[in-house]
Motif scaffolding. Structure first.
Motif, PDB file in Angstrom:
ATOM      1  N   SER A 202       0.801  -1.201  -0.208  1.00 14.61           N
ATOM      2  CA  SER A 202      -0.110   0.020   0.030  1.00 14.61           C
ATOM      3  C   SER A 202       0.977   1.268  -0.008  1.00 14.61           C
ATOM      4  O   SER A 202       2.216   1.147   0.120  1.00 14.61           O
ATOM      5  CB  SER A 202      -0.986  -0.029   1.155  1.00 14.61           C
ATOM      6  N   THR A 203       0.345   2.416  -0.410  1.00 14.36           N
ATOM      7  CA  THR A 203       1.050   3.521  -0.364  1.00 14.36           C
ATOM      8  C   THR A 203       1.147   4.259   0.951  1.00 14.36           C
ATOM      9  O   THR A 203       0.378   4.256   1.674  1.00 14.36           O
ATOM     10  CB  THR A 203       0.403   4.589  -1.528  1.00 14.36           C
ATOM     11  N   ASP A 204       2.329   4.628   1.173  1.00 11.96           N
ATOM     12  CA  ASP A 204       2.474   5.354   2.392  1.00 11.96           C
ATOM     13  C   ASP A 204       2.901   6.853   2.251  1.00 11.96           C
ATOM     14  O   ASP A 204       3.927   7.164   1.639  1.00 11.96           O
ATOM     15  CB  ASP A 204       3.970   4.853   3.157  1.00 11.96           C
ATOM     16  N   PRO A 205       2.199   7.815   2.470  1.00 13.06           N
ATOM     17  CA  PRO A 205       2.418   9.241   2.486  1.00 13.06           C
ATOM     18  C   PRO A 205       3.949   9.743   2.779  1.00 13.06           C
ATOM     19  O   PRO A 205       4.517  10.456   1.899  1.00 13.06           O
ATOM     20  CB  PRO A 205       1.382  10.207   3.167  1.00 13.06           C
ATOM     21  N   TRP A 206       4.270   9.250   4.027  1.00 13.78           N
ATOM     22  CA  TRP A 206       5.622   9.543   4.287  1.00 13.78           C
ATOM     23  C   TRP A 206       6.671   8.964   3.341  1.00 13.78           C
ATOM     24  O   TRP A 206       7.808   9.733   3.050  1.00 13.78           O
ATOM     25  CB  TRP A 206       5.776   9.169   5.852  1.00 13.78           C
ATOM     26  N   SER A 207       6.458   7.863   2.765  1.00 14.43           N
ATOM     27  CA  SER A 207       7.534   7.332   2.110  1.00 14.43           C
ATOM     28  C   SER A 207       7.632   8.012   0.628  1.00 14.43           C
ATOM     29  O   SER A 207       8.461   7.863  -0.093  1.00 14.43           O
ATOM     30  CB  SER A 207       7.456   5.763   1.829  1.00 14.43           C
ATOM     31  N   LEU A 208       6.524   8.746   0.423  1.00 18.88           N
ATOM     32  CA  LEU A 208       6.451   9.390  -0.908  1.00 18.88           C
ATOM     33  C   LEU A 208       6.890  10.919  -0.741  1.00 18.88           C
ATOM     34  O   LEU A 208       7.511  11.541  -1.655  1.00 18.88           O
ATOM     35  CB  LEU A 208       5.231   9.302  -1.526  1.00 18.88           C
ATOM     36  N   THR A 209       6.736  11.458   0.508  1.00 18.01           N
ATOM     37  CA  THR A 209       6.641  12.816   0.733  1.00 18.01           C
ATOM     38  C   THR A 209       8.104  12.970   1.309  1.00 18.01           C
ATOM     39  O   THR A 209       8.884  14.185   0.667  1.00 18.01           O
ATOM     40  CB  THR A 209       5.992  13.483   2.051  1.00 18.01           C
ATOM     41  N   VAL A 210       8.709  12.111   1.986  1.00 17.75           N
ATOM     42  CA  VAL A 210      10.235  12.534   2.511  1.00 17.75           C
ATOM     43  C   VAL A 210      11.175  12.655   1.408  1.00 17.75           C
ATOM     44  O   VAL A 210      11.930  13.388   1.148  1.00 17.75           O
ATOM     45  CB  VAL A 210      10.599  11.417   3.686  1.00 17.75           C
ATOM     46  N   PRO A 211      11.511  11.514   0.510  1.00 16.32           N
ATOM     47  CA  PRO A 211      12.270  11.772  -0.605  1.00 16.32           C
ATOM     48  C   PRO A 211      11.940  12.937  -1.667  1.00 16.32           C
ATOM     49  O   PRO A 211      12.926  13.467  -1.952  1.00 16.32           O
ATOM     50  CB  PRO A 211      12.119  10.252  -1.280  1.00 16.32           C
ATOM     51  N   THR A 212      10.663  13.339  -1.560  1.00 15.44           N
ATOM     52  CA  THR A 212      10.390  14.401  -2.528  1.00 15.44           C
ATOM     53  C   THR A 212      11.145  15.626  -1.981  1.00 15.44           C
ATOM     54  O   THR A 212      11.609  16.546  -2.500  1.00 15.44           O
ATOM     55  CB  THR A 212       8.826  14.494  -2.659  1.00 15.44           C
ATOM     56  N   LEU A 213      10.590  15.830  -0.577  1.00 12.43           N
ATOM     57  CA  LEU A 213      11.384  17.007   0.144  1.00 12.43           C
ATOM     58  C   LEU A 213      12.868  16.917   0.306  1.00 12.43           C
ATOM     59  O   LEU A 213      13.464  18.121   0.112  1.00 12.43           O
ATOM     60  CB  LEU A 213      10.860  17.247   1.443  1.00 12.43           C
ATOM     61  N   SER A 214      13.371  15.739   0.144  1.00  9.17           N
ATOM     62  CA  SER A 214      14.835  15.693   0.465  1.00  9.17           C
ATOM     63  C   SER A 214      15.481  16.126  -0.911  1.00  9.17           C
ATOM     64  O   SER A 214      16.218  16.743  -0.962  1.00  9.17           O
ATOM     65  CB  SER A 214      15.450  14.187   0.622  1.00  9.17           C
ATOM     66  N   VAL A 215      14.940  15.654  -2.328  1.00  7.67           N
ATOM     67  CA  VAL A 215      15.472  16.295  -3.415  1.00  7.67           C
ATOM     68  C   VAL A 215      15.351  17.680  -3.210  1.00  7.67           C
ATOM     69  O   VAL A 215      16.589  18.485  -3.802  1.00  7.67           O
ATOM     70  CB  VAL A 215      14.377  15.618  -4.570  1.00  7.67           C
ATOM     71  N   VAL A 216      14.286  18.517  -3.030  1.00  7.21           N
ATOM     72  CA  VAL A 216      14.299  19.795  -3.186  1.00  7.21           C
ATOM     73  C   VAL A 216      15.341  20.510  -2.099  1.00  7.21           C
ATOM     74  O   VAL A 216      16.197  21.409  -2.461  1.00  7.21           O
ATOM     75  CB  VAL A 216      12.880  20.308  -2.843  1.00  7.21           C
ATOM     76  N   VAL A 217      15.433  19.802  -0.839  1.00  7.00           N
ATOM     77  CA  VAL A 217      16.290  20.516   0.079  1.00  7.00           C
ATOM     78  C   VAL A 217      17.727  20.379  -0.479  1.00  7.00           C
ATOM     79  O   VAL A 217      18.555  21.242  -0.225  1.00  7.00           O
ATOM     80  CB  VAL A 217      16.041  19.853   1.596  1.00  7.00           C
ATOM     81  N   MET A 218      17.968  19.128  -0.862  1.00  5.46           N
ATOM     82  CA  MET A 218      19.527  18.919  -1.395  1.00  5.46           C
ATOM     83  C   MET A 218      19.879  19.833  -2.652  1.00  5.46           C
ATOM     84  O   MET A 218      20.935  20.155  -2.684  1.00  5.46           O
ATOM     85  CB  MET A 218      19.587  17.361  -1.873  1.00  5.46           C
TER      86      MET A 218
END
Length: 245
Positions: A202-218
């Protein structure tokens, strides 16, 4: 349970109790699970229709913030079985297959993050001379160092946001497409457990949100460091180096 309902149907049928007595029951409601009985085969009977002996309670369900299993077993003695929910949950974790899957997932995430950082650094280093020269020309036209830094950071945001959104969308689509064909029961539960239904991906919002924000922050962080380094260099020297080249 659905399995018992399929086997017995809707007609009345007799059930033999532990004390030897028999009671006739009829299925009126089907449920997939019940917290009282583990497994896929169960039958919940109305206590009002049982005899005096069969209706005597045999199980005590207790709850509390701090249940001491050792003290409860000592107080109950050997004739009574004591089962704690915390102990049952502990059987579902730290299995060799589950811990191995977690280590494999962690290694994959670390390797992906390392390749992403390397690709980002190489891309920014390749474009560094052109960016520094552009910033030097803008400074000759009155652009301050702080404004130049903000410009380089804002310049990296569109592609970072597009990459983050594309990655989140790709991950969500991959999970939705692979979920029907993947059974995670062997990874989620130990071999001794008897799950009522299969464990689905199943989809997990945190598993999709954290890498997305990490790319932007990096991306923003690397661009900010590059802007700070470019701001320390003199505009005249950069323009002369560009003219010489």
């Amino acid at each position: 349970s659905p399995r018992v309902a399929e086997a017995q149907g809707s007609s009345p049928f007799p059930v033999t109790m532990e004390d030897g007595s028999s009671v006739t029951v009829r299925i009126v409601l089907v449920r997939d699970v019940t917290p009282a009985v583990p497994g896929a085969d169960f039958l919940v009977v109305d206590r009002a229709g049982l005899g005096a002996t069969a209706a005597e309670p045999t199980t005590l369900l207790a709850t509390g913030p701090e249940a001491d299993g050792r003290a409860l077993r000592e107080a109950a003695g050997d004739a009574v079985s004591v089962r704690l929910r915390a102990d049952e949950r502990a059987r579902y974790v730290d299995s060799p297959l589950q811990s191995g899957a977690e280590h494999l997932y962690t290694a994959a995430v670390a390797a992906g993050a390392g390749y992403a950082v390397l690709a980002l650094l190489l891309s920014l280093l390749r474009a560094a001379p052109e960016r520094v020269a552009l910033l030097a020309r803008l400074r000759t036209m009155g652009l301050t160092r702080a404004q130049g830094r903000r410009l380089l950071v804002l310049e990296s945001l569109p592609q970072a946001l597009l990459a983050a959104a594309g990655g989140a969308l790709t991950g969500w689509c991959a999970i939705r497409l692979l979920a029907p064909g993947m059974d995670l029961t062997a990874v989620a539960l130990p071999p001794a457990a008897a799950p009522v239904e299969q464990s689905r991906l199943s989809t997990d919002p945190w598993s999709l949100t954290v890498p997305t924000l990490s790319v932007v922050v990096m991306t923003v962080g690397v661009a900010a460091v590059q802007a700070w380094w470019a701001g320390r260099r003199g505009a005249v020297r950069e323009l002369r180096a560009g003219d010489t080249r």
